[in-house]
Scaffold this motif. Structure first.
Motif, mmCIF file in Angstrom:
data_model
loop_
_atom_site.group_PDB
_atom_site.id
_atom_site.type_symbol
_atom_site.label_atom_id
_atom_site.label_comp_id
_atom_site.label_asym_id
_atom_site.label_seq_id
_atom_site.Cartn_x
_atom_site.Cartn_y
_atom_site.Cartn_z
ATOM 1 N N VAL A 58 0.837 -1.202 0.000
ATOM 2 C CA VAL A 58 0.000 0.000 0.000
ATOM 3 C C VAL A 58 0.874 1.254 0.000
ATOM 4 O O VAL A 58 0.597 2.229 -0.709
ATOM 5 N N ASP A 118 3.823 1.567 -1.247
ATOM 6 C CA ASP A 118 4.386 1.724 -2.590
ATOM 7 C C ASP A 118 3.351 2.300 -3.550
ATOM 8 O O ASP A 118 3.682 3.134 -4.404
ATOM 9 N N PHE A 119 2.106 1.846 -3.421
ATOM 10 C CA PHE A 119 1.036 2.414 -4.247
ATOM 11 C C PHE A 119 0.922 3.917 -3.995
ATOM 12 O O PHE A 119 0.795 4.710 -4.931
ATOM 13 N N HIS A 120 0.958 4.316 -2.714
ATOM 14 C CA HIS A 120 0.831 5.735 -2.386
ATOM 15 C C HIS A 120 1.998 6.536 -2.965
ATOM 16 O O HIS A 120 1.802 7.637 -3.497
ATOM 17 N N ARG A 180 3.792 5.863 -5.602
ATOM 18 C CA ARG A 180 3.660 5.975 -7.053
ATOM 19 C C ARG A 180 2.520 6.932 -7.419
ATOM 20 O O ARG A 180 2.644 7.728 -8.355
ATOM 21 N N GLU A 181 1.409 6.852 -6.680
ATOM 22 C CA GLU A 181 0.288 7.746 -6.971
ATOM 23 C C GLU A 181 0.673 9.206 -6.733
ATOM 24 O O GLU A 181 0.300 10.094 -7.510
ATOM 25 N N ARG A 228 -1.572 -4.030 -15.526
ATOM 26 C CA ARG A 228 -2.037 -5.213 -14.791
ATOM 27 C C ARG A 228 -3.016 -5.961 -15.689
ATOM 28 O O ARG A 228 -4.235 -5.885 -15.532
ATOM 29 N N ASP A 286 -7.233 1.138 -13.825
ATOM 30 C CA ASP A 286 -8.102 0.552 -12.801
ATOM 31 C C ASP A 286 -9.442 1.293 -12.834
ATOM 32 O O ASP A 286 -9.994 1.661 -11.799
ATOM 33 N N ASP A 314 -7.404 8.086 -7.996
ATOM 34 C CA ASP A 314 -6.581 6.900 -7.683
ATOM 35 C C ASP A 314 -5.790 6.420 -8.904
ATOM 36 O O ASP A 314 -6.232 5.528 -9.627
ATOM 37 N N PRO A 371 -2.378 4.999 -9.099
ATOM 38 C CA PRO A 371 -1.102 4.287 -8.943
ATOM 39 C C PRO A 371 -0.834 3.249 -10.025
ATOM 40 O O PRO A 371 0.306 2.806 -10.184
ATOM 41 N N HIS A 372 -1.871 2.824 -10.751
ATOM 42 C CA HIS A 372 -1.698 1.741 -11.723
ATOM 43 C C HIS A 372 -1.660 2.256 -13.163
ATOM 44 O O HIS A 372 -1.853 1.476 -14.110
#
Length: 263
Positions: free
Chosen positions: A23, A25-27, A29-30, A104, A156, A173, A175-176
């Protein structure tokens, strides 16, 4: 949501790298991606904090709500129209390519190679998919070519990552995010909208981004999208979040149904 000393309201996302490394890492990147986005349809990053353990992003408050589910036709039409404007604004991508990850997508090849319990689980969900597993896996192999492009894709794009008010649609959101063909996010959103009783094919035939794509591009997108979701949904153990598994299963099967009808 927090209220600052000066009365402003902000939205904060925070996580610990020790307790929730994925989580966090997601933050990170976002934060990095959103910092480089500057459109009327994406949230604005106000500040960020990262001490190596704790990471937090501070975003402007979006005055809005999630779309009504099942989709209301007028709200879905607004979201689809916004995708045209957003895609135009994000082509070429205004984001440093080094920040982005691979999309993804994909999973049928792994299912076909692994067999076993995941495939048996899949058979209980959709026998057609198992009977045509090799064909769908072969379709998935075409993704690098069929999904290539120069548009920044959200990666996403489901209703829970959309907010709206009377004036505007917001896509939140990020991050992806990844770079690919302009139609990919639209296919994802249309596929999920089929869970509301919407015929995605009819909308895809009218929408500028999907209408401009070739039939094979749409088919490959659906295959790769469903493969990612269903490989995870059929492979995780009982310790996984079952609400998340149910959501991934429903979204993956929706893409398979649309693909089956197209084929």
């Amino acid at each position: 949501m927090l209220t600052l000393a000066d009365g402003r309201r902000v939205f904060v996302k925070a996580a610990s790298s020790e307790h929730a490394p994925a989580v966090a890492d997601f933050h990170r990147r976002e934060i990095a991606i959103t910092r480089q986005l500057d459109t009327p349809w994406t949230p604005r990053l106000l500040d960020a904090y990262d001490d190596g353990t704790w990471v937090a992003g501070v975003y402007e408050e979006i005055q809005g709500r999630l779309p009504t589910q099942p989709w209301r036709p007028d709200e879905l039409d607004r979201a689809l129209a916004t995708l045209v404007e957003l895609t135009d604004a994000l082509t070429p991508p205004p984001v440093d390519h080094a920040l982005l990850r691979e999309p993804r997508l994909g999973g049928w090849q792994a299912l076909a190679a692994g067999g076993g319990e995941p495939v048996e689980r899949l058979r209980t969900m959709d026998p057609w998919a198992v009977d045509h597993l090799e064909d769908i896996a072969n379709l998935e192999t075409q993704a690098p070519h069929a999904l290539a492009g120069e548009a920044l894709q959200h990666g996403d794009l489901y209703p829970f990552n959309i907010m709206l008010n009377d004036e505007r649609i917001f896509v939140i959101d990020w991050p992806h995010a990844w770079i690919g063909a302009p139609h990919c996010d639209t296919v994802t959103l249309l596929s999920s909208a089929s869970l509301s009783g919407v015929d995605p094919q009819k909308l895809a035939e009218r929408h500028p981004l999907t209408r401009a794509a070739g039939k094979e591009q749409i088919d490959v997108t659906l295959a790769a999208h469903a493969g990612f979701l269903l490989r995870i949904a059929t492979s995780v153990g009982a310790e996984a979040d079952q609400n998340l598994v149910a959501m991934m299963t429903a979204l993956g099967l929706a893409s398979v149904r649309w693909l089956r009808n197209r084929l």
